[in-house]
Design a protein around this motif. Structure first.
Motif, PDB file in Angstrom:
ATOM      1  N   HIS A 229     -13.836  11.503  -4.988  1.00  0.00           N
ATOM      2  CA  HIS A 229     -14.683  11.428  -3.597  1.00  0.00           C
ATOM      3  C   HIS A 229     -13.328  10.732  -2.772  1.00  0.00           C
ATOM      4  N   ALA A 230     -12.108  10.580  -2.668  1.00  0.00           N
ATOM      5  CA  ALA A 230     -11.201  10.644  -1.832  1.00  0.00           C
ATOM      6  C   ALA A 230     -10.368  11.505  -1.210  1.00  0.00           C
ATOM      7  N   ALA A 231     -10.802  12.357  -1.260  1.00  0.00           N
ATOM      8  CA  ALA A 231      -9.647  14.348  -1.208  1.00  0.00           C
ATOM      9  C   ALA A 231      -9.879  14.001   0.350  1.00  0.00           C
ATOM     10  N   GLY A 232     -11.075  13.284   1.081  1.00  0.00           N
ATOM     11  CA  GLY A 232     -11.299  13.857   2.497  1.00  0.00           C
ATOM     12  C   GLY A 232     -10.509  12.428   3.434  1.00  0.00           C
ATOM     13  N   LEU A 233     -10.321  11.704   2.485  1.00  0.00           N
ATOM     14  CA  LEU A 233     -10.403  10.230   3.376  1.00  0.00           C
ATOM     15  C   LEU A 233      -8.369  10.207   3.881  1.00  0.00           C
ATOM     16  N   PRO A 234      -8.225   9.384   5.349  1.00  0.00           N
ATOM     17  CA  PRO A 234      -7.523   9.946   6.019  1.00  0.00           C
ATOM     18  C   PRO A 234      -5.753   8.841   5.326  1.00  0.00           C
ATOM     19  N   VAL A 235      -7.028   8.220   4.189  1.00  0.00           N
ATOM     20  CA  VAL A 235      -5.088   7.375   2.628  1.00  0.00           C
ATOM     21  C   VAL A 235      -5.672   7.387   1.296  1.00  0.00           C
ATOM     22  N   GLU A 236      -4.637   6.667   0.749  1.00  0.00           N
ATOM     23  CA  GLU A 236      -4.563   7.868  -0.646  1.00  0.00           C
ATOM     24  C   GLU A 236      -5.431   7.768  -1.312  1.00  0.00           C
ATOM     25  N   GLY A 237      -5.482   8.149  -2.891  1.00  0.00           N
ATOM     26  CA  GLY A 237      -6.655   7.799  -3.477  1.00  0.00           C
ATOM     27  C   GLY A 237      -6.114   6.097  -4.046  1.00  0.00           C
ATOM     28  N   SER A 238      -4.880   6.609  -4.603  1.00  0.00           N
ATOM     29  CA  SER A 238      -4.143   5.660  -5.226  1.00  0.00           C
ATOM     30  C   SER A 238      -4.494   4.080  -4.260  1.00  0.00           C
ATOM     31  N   THR A 239      -4.356   4.536  -2.834  1.00  0.00           N
ATOM     32  CA  THR A 239      -4.544   2.506  -2.132  1.00  0.00           C
ATOM     33  C   THR A 239      -5.932   2.535  -2.082  1.00  0.00           C
ATOM     34  N   VAL A 240      -7.252   3.495  -2.166  1.00  0.00           N
ATOM     35  CA  VAL A 240      -8.706   2.926  -2.118  1.00  0.00           C
ATOM     36  C   VAL A 240      -8.383   2.263  -3.928  1.00  0.00           C
ATOM     37  N   TYR A 241      -8.208   2.158  -4.479  1.00  0.00           N
ATOM     38  CA  TYR A 241      -7.963   2.029  -6.424  1.00  0.00           C
ATOM     39  C   TYR A 241      -7.924   1.104  -5.970  1.00  0.00           C
ATOM     40  N   THR A 242      -6.049  -0.040  -5.345  1.00  0.00           N
ATOM     41  CA  THR A 242      -5.769  -0.719  -5.033  1.00  0.00           C
ATOM     42  C   THR A 242      -6.677  -2.037  -4.890  1.00  0.00           C
ATOM     43  N   LEU A 243      -7.234  -1.334  -3.539  1.00  0.00           N
ATOM     44  CA  LEU A 243      -8.024  -2.745  -2.362  1.00  0.00           C
ATOM     45  C   LEU A 243      -9.052  -2.415  -3.835  1.00  0.00           C
ATOM     46  N   TRP A 244      -9.934  -2.025  -3.915  1.00  0.00           N
ATOM     47  CA  TRP A 244     -11.331  -1.834  -5.331  1.00  0.00           C
ATOM     48  C   TRP A 244     -10.844  -2.963  -6.107  1.00  0.00           C
ATOM     49  N   LEU A 245      -9.176  -3.422  -6.680  1.00  0.00           N
ATOM     50  CA  LEU A 245      -8.894  -4.399  -7.631  1.00  0.00           C
ATOM     51  C   LEU A 245      -8.231  -5.105  -6.832  1.00  0.00           C
TER      52      LEU A 245
ATOM     53  N   LEU B 148       0.586  -1.314   0.429  1.00  0.00           N
ATOM     54  CA  LEU B 148       0.292  -0.257  -0.640  1.00  0.00           C
ATOM     55  C   LEU B 148       0.999   1.042  -0.740  1.00  0.00           C
ATOM     56  N   THR B 149       2.021   1.077   0.257  1.00  0.00           N
ATOM     57  CA  THR B 149       2.974   2.613   0.237  1.00  0.00           C
ATOM     58  C   THR B 149       3.184   2.767  -0.444  1.00  0.00           C
ATOM     59  N   ALA B 150       3.480   1.619  -1.887  1.00  0.00           N
ATOM     60  CA  ALA B 150       4.186   1.824  -3.025  1.00  0.00           C
ATOM     61  C   ALA B 150       3.327   1.662  -3.931  1.00  0.00           C
ATOM     62  N   VAL B 151       1.209   1.838  -3.254  1.00  0.00           N
ATOM     63  CA  VAL B 151       0.393   2.039  -3.977  1.00  0.00           C
ATOM     64  C   VAL B 151       0.886   4.166  -4.910  1.00  0.00           C
ATOM     65  N   PRO B 152       0.714   4.791  -4.422  1.00  0.00           N
ATOM     66  CA  PRO B 152       0.401   5.939  -4.143  1.00  0.00           C
ATOM     67  C   PRO B 152       1.029   6.521  -5.748  1.00  0.00           C
ATOM     68  N   LYS B 153       2.407   5.440  -6.242  1.00  0.00           N
ATOM     69  CA  LYS B 153       2.793   6.318  -7.580  1.00  0.00           C
ATOM     70  C   LYS B 153       1.954   5.832  -8.134  1.00  0.00           C
ATOM     71  N   VAL B 154       1.351   5.355  -8.413  1.00  0.00           N
ATOM     72  CA  VAL B 154       0.131   5.051  -9.190  1.00  0.00           C
ATOM     73  C   VAL B 154      -0.626   6.083  -9.510  1.00  0.00           C
ATOM     74  N   GLN B 155      -0.889   7.100 -10.470  1.00  0.00           N
ATOM     75  CA  GLN B 155      -1.880   7.757 -10.637  1.00  0.00           C
ATOM     76  C   GLN B 155      -3.249   7.351 -11.026  1.00  0.00           C
ATOM     77  N   VAL B 156      -4.073   8.342 -10.264  1.00  0.00           N
ATOM     78  CA  VAL B 156      -5.678   8.189 -10.663  1.00  0.00           C
ATOM     79  C   VAL B 156      -6.284   9.270 -11.299  1.00  0.00           C
ATOM     80  N   GLY B 157      -7.582   8.913 -11.316  1.00  0.00           N
ATOM     81  CA  GLY B 157      -8.310  10.431 -12.032  1.00  0.00           C
ATOM     82  C   GLY B 157      -6.771  10.978 -13.470  1.00  0.00           C
ATOM     83  N   VAL B 158      -6.618   9.724 -13.463  1.00  0.00           N
ATOM     84  CA  VAL B 158      -5.753  10.158 -15.818  1.00  0.00           C
ATOM     85  C   VAL B 158      -5.817   9.117 -16.794  1.00  0.00           C
ATOM     86  N   ASP B 159      -5.422   9.238 -17.432  1.00  0.00           N
ATOM     87  CA  ASP B 159      -5.514   8.394 -18.664  1.00  0.00           C
ATOM     88  C   ASP B 159      -4.025   7.330 -18.423  1.00  0.00           C
ATOM     89  N   THR B 160      -4.440   6.786 -17.538  1.00  0.00           N
ATOM     90  CA  THR B 160      -3.463   5.722 -17.148  1.00  0.00           C
ATOM     91  C   THR B 160      -3.264   3.649 -18.052  1.00  0.00           C
TER      92      THR B 160
END
Length: 252
Positions: free
Chosen positions: A133-149, A102-114
């Motif tokens: 919708h992950a701007a106010g969360l205590p975790v990064e949006g990339s972490t949420v995206y990885t958990l979704w996957l 999860l600490t390595a996940v924030p390198k993944v870009q979120v919200g862009v054409d990747t």
């Protein structure tokens, strides 16, 4: 009066001042005498330690089910403690690996054409929705995206292998959430096509995740009735013994 003491220069009254010997102290008991006595008694026949040692020696013949209750309790406590320690160690390893992931996940870009291709029709709206919708969360949006996957992959694999209804429910909720995110984050002009592709992809993967699921009620098995004809022959009473006198009215 003449004295009867023939010792020259000795006064008879000086005998009262002679030192009196003190009584001897009783001998001290050796240290740990009580412990040694108990140890010797415990190892005698029918003693505590002797009986416990006999219980230990009888384990190979008695087995776990018929061994002494105290020995079974000790083994159970030791086994539970070992399992708890192993689970704790395994949990620490898993948490450490998950933390590194999860600490390595924030390198993944979120919200862009990747992503590109047909997968981008579903992936890019999901990334955009999570980034918005992950701007106010205590975790990064990339972490949420990885958990979704990870949730989707785990639900797909476990649903195919275990056929568990709980896993199937998780897969259904993951698919519904994905379709909702695609509907919300896709522009109005291309929204129907994107949602249709997302539903088709989820339906195709559901053939594996929900393998063996049927809406038909299982047919009741017919009850097998086995008829075994039996003939019961009543037991005949024993015949009366013949008269020794052949019916003669006179007897001895």
């Amino acid at each position: 009066m003449q004295s009867h003491d023939h010792t020259p220069g000795q006064n008879h009254q000086e005998l009262a001042y002679l030192p009196v010997p003190f009584p001897k102290a009783p001998p001290k008991k050796p240290r740990f005498a009580a412990l040694r006595a108990w140890w010797d008694t415990a190892w005698e026949e029918n003693g505590v330690l002797y009986t416990m040692w006999e219980d230990v020696l009888s384990v190979p013949e008695a087995g776990f089910r018929h061994m002494a209750p105290w020995l079974r309790a000790v083994l159970m406590v030791a086994g539970v403690s070992f399992v708890v320690l192993m689970a704790k160690a395994a949990g620490e390893v898993v948490l450490e690996a998950l933390h590194q992931l999860l600490t390595a996940v924030p390198k993944v870009q979120v919200g862009v054409d990747t992503s590109s291709g047909v997968f981008a029709v579903v992936d890019q709206p999901v990334r955009t929705y999570i980034a918005q919708h992950a701007a106010g969360l205590p975790v990064e949006g990339s972490t949420v995206y990885t958990l979704w996957l990870l949730t989707g992959i785990v639900a797909l694999v476990l649903g195919y292998l275990s056929r568990n209804n709980g896993v199937r429910a998780m897969w259904t909720a993951h698919g519904a959430a994905t379709v909702f995110m695609v509907w919300t984050a896709t522009p109005d002009t291309s929204r129907p096509v994107a949602v249709a592709l997302a539903v088709l992809a989820w339906t195709f993967l559901s053939a594996f995740a929900m393998r063996g699921l049927t809406l038909r009620r299982p047919a009741a098995r017919p009850v097998e009735i086995t008829v075994q004809p039996e003939i019961h022959v009543p037991v005949q009473p024993p015949a009366a013994p013949a008269d020794q006198h052949n019916g003669c009215p006179f007897r001895d």
